[in-house]
Design a protein around this motif. Sequence first.
Motif, PDB file in Angstrom:
ATOM      1  N   SER A   1      69.130  15.915  11.210  1.00 33.60           N
ATOM      2  CA  SER A   1      67.977  16.981  10.262  1.00 33.60           C
ATOM      3  C   SER A   1      69.665  17.683   9.169  1.00 33.60           C
ATOM      4  O   SER A   1      69.123  18.356   8.027  1.00 33.60           O
ATOM      5  CB  SER A   1      66.403  18.059  10.118  1.00 33.60           C
ATOM      6  OG  SER A   1      67.055  18.541  11.319  1.00 33.60           O
ATOM      7  N   THR A   2      69.737  18.153   9.943  1.00 30.93           N
ATOM      8  CA  THR A   2      71.062  19.203   8.816  1.00 30.93           C
ATOM      9  C   THR A   2      71.991  18.271   9.353  1.00 30.93           C
ATOM     10  O   THR A   2      73.184  17.280   9.194  1.00 30.93           O
ATOM     11  CB  THR A   2      71.412  20.347  10.274  1.00 30.93           C
ATOM     12  OG1 THR A   2      72.133  19.895  11.027  1.00 30.93           O
ATOM     13  CG2 THR A   2      70.311  21.504  10.301  1.00 30.93           C
TER      14      THR A   2
ATOM     15  N   ILE B   1      61.212  12.806   5.498  1.00 25.51           N
ATOM     16  CA  ILE B   1      61.890  13.759   6.637  1.00 25.51           C
ATOM     17  C   ILE B   1      60.713  12.724   7.492  1.00 25.51           C
ATOM     18  O   ILE B   1      58.965  13.117   7.623  1.00 25.51           O
ATOM     19  CB  ILE B   1      60.974  14.281   6.544  1.00 25.51           C
ATOM     20  CG1 ILE B   1      62.397  15.767   5.356  1.00 25.51           C
ATOM     21  CG2 ILE B   1      61.020  15.631   7.897  1.00 25.51           C
ATOM     22  CD1 ILE B   1      62.111  16.757   4.784  1.00 25.51           C
TER      23      ILE B   1
ATOM     24  N   HIS C   1      69.995  10.243   6.866  1.00 26.20           N
ATOM     25  CA  HIS C   1      70.686  10.816   5.784  1.00 26.20           C
ATOM     26  C   HIS C   1      72.762  11.435   5.852  1.00 26.20           C
ATOM     27  O   HIS C   1      72.855  11.605   4.774  1.00 26.20           O
ATOM     28  CB  HIS C   1      69.941  12.592   5.494  1.00 26.20           C
ATOM     29  CG  HIS C   1      70.634  13.264   6.162  1.00 26.20           C
ATOM     30  ND1 HIS C   1      71.123  14.794   6.665  1.00 26.20           N
ATOM     31  CD2 HIS C   1      70.574  13.475   7.827  1.00 26.20           C
ATOM     32  CE1 HIS C   1      71.012  15.266   7.287  1.00 26.20           C
ATOM     33  NE2 HIS C   1      71.545  14.908   8.390  1.00 26.20           N
TER      34      HIS C   1
ATOM     35  N   THR D   1      58.728  13.115  11.521  1.00 21.80           N
ATOM     36  CA  THR D   1      58.858  14.157  12.336  1.00 21.80           C
ATOM     37  C   THR D   1      57.856  14.046  13.885  1.00 21.80           C
ATOM     38  O   THR D   1      57.001  12.818  13.235  1.00 21.80           O
ATOM     39  CB  THR D   1      57.571  15.882  11.727  1.00 21.80           C
ATOM     40  OG1 THR D   1      58.438  16.059  10.492  1.00 21.80           O
ATOM     41  CG2 THR D   1      57.881  16.604  12.507  1.00 21.80           C
TER      42      THR D   1
ATOM     43  N   ASP E   1      62.460  17.050  13.752  1.00 22.83           N
ATOM     44  CA  ASP E   1      62.499  16.078  12.165  1.00 22.83           C
ATOM     45  C   ASP E   1      63.391  15.302  12.029  1.00 22.83           C
ATOM     46  O   ASP E   1      64.780  16.209  12.719  1.00 22.83           O
ATOM     47  CB  ASP E   1      63.222  17.345  10.752  1.00 22.83           C
ATOM     48  CG  ASP E   1      61.293  18.264  10.989  1.00 22.83           C
ATOM     49  OD1 ASP E   1      60.362  18.291  11.645  1.00 22.83           O
ATOM     50  OD2 ASP E   1      61.821  19.708  10.476  1.00 22.83           O
ATOM     51  N   PHE E   2      63.327  14.387  11.608  1.00 19.17           N
ATOM     52  CA  PHE E   2      64.668  13.617  10.886  1.00 19.17           C
ATOM     53  C   PHE E   2      64.326  12.949   9.915  1.00 19.17           C
ATOM     54  O   PHE E   2      64.291  12.710   9.216  1.00 19.17           O
ATOM     55  CB  PHE E   2      65.102  11.696  11.535  1.00 19.17           C
ATOM     56  CG  PHE E   2      63.903  11.573  13.022  1.00 19.17           C
ATOM     57  CD1 PHE E   2      66.047  11.922  14.211  1.00 19.17           C
ATOM     58  CD2 PHE E   2      63.596  12.286  14.110  1.00 19.17           C
ATOM     59  CE1 PHE E   2      65.518  12.366  15.619  1.00 19.17           C
ATOM     60  CE2 PHE E   2      63.472  13.339  15.798  1.00 19.17           C
ATOM     61  CZ  PHE E   2      64.352  12.311  16.310  1.00 19.17           C
ATOM     62  N   ARG E   3      66.005  13.625   9.438  1.00 16.47           N
ATOM     63  CA  ARG E   3      65.726  13.036   7.828  1.00 16.47           C
ATOM     64  C   ARG E   3      66.671  11.592   7.617  1.00 16.47           C
ATOM     65  O   ARG E   3      68.040  11.529   7.645  1.00 16.47           O
ATOM     66  CB  ARG E   3      66.705  14.475   7.282  1.00 16.47           C
ATOM     67  CG  ARG E   3      66.193  15.507   6.937  1.00 16.47           C
ATOM     68  CD  ARG E   3      67.203  16.773   6.673  1.00 16.47           C
ATOM     69  NE  ARG E   3      67.400  16.317   4.635  1.00 16.47           N
ATOM     70  CZ  ARG E   3      66.592  17.267   4.259  1.00 16.47           C
ATOM     71  NH1 ARG E   3      65.638  18.146   4.431  1.00 16.47           N
ATOM     72  NH2 ARG E   3      67.116  16.918   2.824  1.00 16.47           N
TER      73      ARG E   3
END
Length: 668
Positions: free
Chosen positions: A512-513, A398, A431, A400, A405-407
Amino acid sequence: MTLVATLPALAVTVVVGPPLVDLLFDQPAATDANLVFGANYIAPRDDVTVQATLPLPVVTIKFIPPARAELLAQLPGLTVQSLVLRPSVPLNVGAGAGASLPGVVFTGEVRYASHTQRPTVGRTSHLWQVAKQTEDGAKQGQQDTAATPAGWKTFWRRTIAAPQGVDHRLPPVLASLPAQHRTGQQQARPFHDLTWFAHQDGTYLELARLSLFQNASRLRDATGFLHQDGDRTKRAGRVSPWQTARQLTQRQGSDFQSASPSAMGWRGRYQDAVPPPPGISIWVIPEPPAPQPCYTPSAHLLFAALAPADSHLLFVCENHIDSPPPDGEPVVVPVRRVYFVINNVSLHRVPDGAEVPVLSLSLSLDAASWAWGFEAQLPAKAEPLVVPGSGTRPVELIATVNGTDFRVLAENISRERSFGEAAVRVSGRGHNAVLAAPYAPVMTFSNTEGRTARQLMDDVLTLNGIPLGWTVDWGLTDWNVPARAFARQGTWIEALAGIAAAAGGYLLPHASTHTLRVRHRYPVAPWEWGTVTPDYVLPVDAVARESLRWIEKPAYNRVFVSGQDVGVLGQVTRAGTAGDALAPMVVDALITEAAAARQRGLAVLADTGQQIEVSLRLPVLAETGIIEPGAFVEYEDGSVTRLGLVRSTQVEAGMPEVWQTLGVQGHA
């Protein structure tokens, strides 16, 4: 509860209320303010099952709490074989006599089935547990050494006093031998003839004394100088270049002179304080504002989620601040002399949350990509934090950047070492790369019945009919796709990209989602951008660097868009033109309705004519955050205000500076 009885057959109908209900406390609160959930708790499920024998075949009666077993008394002549209750159903049971129910004959046994989860139902596995005490078999690398006086070997030891045979350059005591005594510096001896030194005390011999400078002898006859005292005789004809100057008084001028005093008024923010007059001064100290409570006092407990396996109650703050929904107004960056930005960049590992030290970080996304690109430079000590185990997927991180936030997945890892320094370079994708190769299998997708394009995407994001947990944020005009019109072989992400591209769209991943946004390449045609409200307004003061490049593309104004077996043939022409410049024909199997043909034709005709590629470099401001592709940006080009569509975003974080570079597509 609603009870419906029909003879000769008996049926029970139960109506269950909504899952979110209020908790009713039938006992006063305890003094320690703890909530104790005991046996009186009744879960919303079938808890009471009664098997009875009537003149008819054996039937099963199900009671849903808060039903009571006294309802059996309403059925006279009922013979009960077995009764399964929860402890929450009040029932008097005698020892060996069965249940005491008026009008009911009980011939079997009463069993309580409590479906309450106990704390010991599941086990929690972790890597650490309480160690068992053991006293034997202890091994350690260091132990007490045995005292062995003999056999020691050391590099240094005390020297033995040997009066003879000492050989060194500097003896402890110099022998007083005047002869054959040599040293670098010593006290000179008064031997003027046999002393060999470069420097010694000079002899007081006036005749043999040589010196570069000495007292001059007073010999007037042999003294010669370049300049000497002039002849003081008053001889005529004496010429001298210099003579005594006569005093001449002249007036002198200067640019500066004595200023005349001029009384001016002075103004300042600070002045001499004036003592207060006699009296009483009241100093009112303002009270600090009371903090907003996190929980609003209420007598009801509202459960918004299912109970966890550990039976813990998780309370969420009711007064949290949500970002306001978009109201269509643009984000205007004000003009300031100085823009202050507090940058915060961090990198953590999922799922344990271990912090990964990072030296530099970069993220990138464009309209042609369906995942964020990721690169980072880490110190050498962080290598174990990003290297995956054998047979496992890449480590998920993750990143930030200023609160966003970036997964991402650490897919490629390399190490560089030079003299005095070492670094680890990590690169990867967002992700959502798990939906593509090499993590996703190659499958064949098709539709056996008629579906919409949006429903096709939902069908793709399943495995054997089970959803993968990803959602689609649809932003196109939906259209119908007949049965067996969609057939594609590839991974999940390739099938999704093919559906979006059929109508001129593209995939925009969420940072992020687990959400994939589907957007059109041109939400509004470029010749209608005059009516568009921009998402962001950037003044020239907020842009650190700007570069422009003009591109000339064919000015098409007409295109044919066609399906295949069950598709349609659409002719899309730009309004207000003759339609004489024909673009190459587009064929796609999913163009099955006019809505799909119109959107695909708009994407073809909009990417024509004279265009401007603009690169804007600006900080990640609090007003804008990170601007993603697909946003309309209004910027200043000298004295001209232009409107463009963001096509690419690149974030470069090298503490303490964080910059974002936007690739904006404009039309001349």
